[in-house]
Design a protein around this motif. Structure first.
Motif, short mmCIF file in Angstrom:
data_model
loop_
_atom_site.label_atom_id
_atom_site.label_comp_id
_atom_site.label_asym_id
_atom_site.label_seq_id
_atom_site.Cartn_x
_atom_site.Cartn_y
_atom_site.Cartn_z
N VAL A 71 0.87 -1.17 0.00
CA VAL A 71 0.00 0.00 0.00
C VAL A 71 0.91 1.22 0.00
O VAL A 71 1.70 1.43 0.92
CB VAL A 71 -0.95 0.01 1.21
CG1 VAL A 71 -1.85 1.24 1.17
CG2 VAL A 71 -1.78 -1.27 1.26
N ASP A 72 0.80 2.01 -1.06
CA ASP A 72 1.68 3.14 -1.32
C ASP A 72 0.90 4.45 -1.20
O ASP A 72 -0.16 4.60 -1.79
CB ASP A 72 2.22 2.96 -2.75
CG ASP A 72 3.19 4.01 -3.19
OD1 ASP A 72 2.88 5.21 -3.08
OD2 ASP A 72 4.26 3.63 -3.70
N LEU A 73 1.44 5.36 -0.41
CA LEU A 73 0.88 6.70 -0.27
C LEU A 73 1.94 7.70 -0.72
O LEU A 73 3.01 7.76 -0.11
CB LEU A 73 0.48 6.99 1.18
CG LEU A 73 0.04 8.42 1.50
CD1 LEU A 73 -1.28 8.75 0.80
CD2 LEU A 73 -0.07 8.62 3.01
N ASP A 74 1.69 8.40 -1.78
CA ASP A 74 2.62 9.41 -2.29
C ASP A 74 4.04 8.87 -2.49
O ASP A 74 5.02 9.52 -2.16
CB ASP A 74 2.65 10.63 -1.35
CG ASP A 74 1.31 11.32 -1.25
OD1 ASP A 74 0.55 11.30 -2.25
OD2 ASP A 74 1.00 11.88 -0.17
N GLY A 75 4.13 7.64 -2.99
CA GLY A 75 5.43 7.05 -3.30
C GLY A 75 6.12 6.33 -2.15
O GLY A 75 7.22 5.84 -2.31
N ALA A 76 5.46 6.25 -0.99
CA ALA A 76 6.06 5.57 0.16
C ALA A 76 5.13 4.46 0.66
O ALA A 76 3.91 4.64 0.73
CB ALA A 76 6.32 6.56 1.29
N MET A 77 5.71 3.32 1.03
CA MET A 77 4.95 2.21 1.57
C MET A 77 4.43 2.55 2.96
O MET A 77 5.19 3.00 3.80
CB MET A 77 5.81 0.96 1.65
CG MET A 77 5.01 -0.27 2.05
SD MET A 77 6.00 -1.55 2.79
CE MET A 77 5.41 -1.44 4.47
N ILE A 78 3.11 2.35 3.18
CA ILE A 78 2.54 2.57 4.51
C ILE A 78 1.93 1.29 5.08
O ILE A 78 1.52 1.26 6.23
CB ILE A 78 1.48 3.68 4.50
CG1 ILE A 78 0.31 3.33 3.58
CG2 ILE A 78 2.11 5.02 4.15
CD1 ILE A 78 -0.92 4.21 3.77
N GLY A 79 1.88 0.23 4.26
CA GLY A 79 1.31 -1.02 4.74
C GLY A 79 1.32 -2.08 3.66
O GLY A 79 1.85 -1.86 2.57
N GLN A 80 0.76 -3.21 4.02
CA GLN A 80 0.65 -4.30 3.05
C GLN A 80 -0.66 -5.03 3.27
O GLN A 80 -1.19 -5.07 4.37
CB GLN A 80 1.83 -5.25 3.13
CG GLN A 80 1.95 -6.02 4.42
CD GLN A 80 3.18 -6.91 4.45
OE1 GLN A 80 4.17 -6.65 3.79
NE2 GLN A 80 3.13 -7.96 5.24
#
Length: 178
Positions: A71-80
């Motif tokens: 799960v990507d928010l603005d190019g950064a992983m925040i979860g899976q």
């Protein structure tokens, strides 16, 4: 994709209003290690894994596998999120697809898990129409229980395992998610 049937993997990235669900990439390594080593994230999963063990086990990019979405928010992983065919750790789920999710604590409370899981379930319903999805969580995990309800999972049973009361729910594509 053997775990979920004859579904082409990986799918095109799934885009929501704020998020992208995609395959793991090398740039996700540090965030995956942080996620799995997080004391808060591991509270209901048997505790965090030791960071040095994770560093050793994942010398490069996180392993890609069918059913695993970053799960990507603005190019950064925040979860899976995982959607995998249950392999036997839950007797009740044998042969069914199981939804799993884990988010970095700093991403909690903003609706990202609901948005991402709803998108993953919608993808699943399109890829495997009519197939149910199961979910298990500890009843003490209030956030996870709220998310299961919001996604449209219905309670099948409660049982004791791993020293705690567990909740087992079922979702079908006939039930709208999120």
């Amino acid at each position: 994709m053997t775990e979920l049937g004859h579904v082409a993997w990986p799918p095109a990235p799934i885009r929501t209003e704020r998020l992208v669900l995609r395959e793991p990439e090398a740039r996700d390594r540090a965030a995956v290690i942080e996620l799995l080593a997080s004391p808060e994230g591991g509270t209901y999963l048997g505790g965090p894994r030791p960071r040095d063990e994770l560093e050793h086990a994942m010398p490069g990019a996180p392993r890609r596998r069918p059913g695993l979405f970053i799960v990507d928010l603005d190019g950064a992983m925040i979860g899976q999120i995982t959607l995998t065919r249950e392999t036997g750790h839950l007797r009740q789920a044998a042969g069914k697809a199981e939804l799993g999710y884990l988010f970095l604590p700093q991403a909690w409370g903003r609706g990202y898990a609901a948005e991402a899981c709803a998108a993953a379930l919608d993808w699943f319903a399109g890829a495997l129409p009519g197939e149910p999805v199961v979910l298990a969580t500890q009843t003490a995990n209030v956030r996870s229980m709220r998310l299961a309800a919001k996604l449209g999972f219905t309670e099948v049973e409660r049982y004791e395992a791993y020293g705690a009361e567990q909740w087992f729910g079922l979702w079908s594509s006939a039930t709208p998610s999120g």
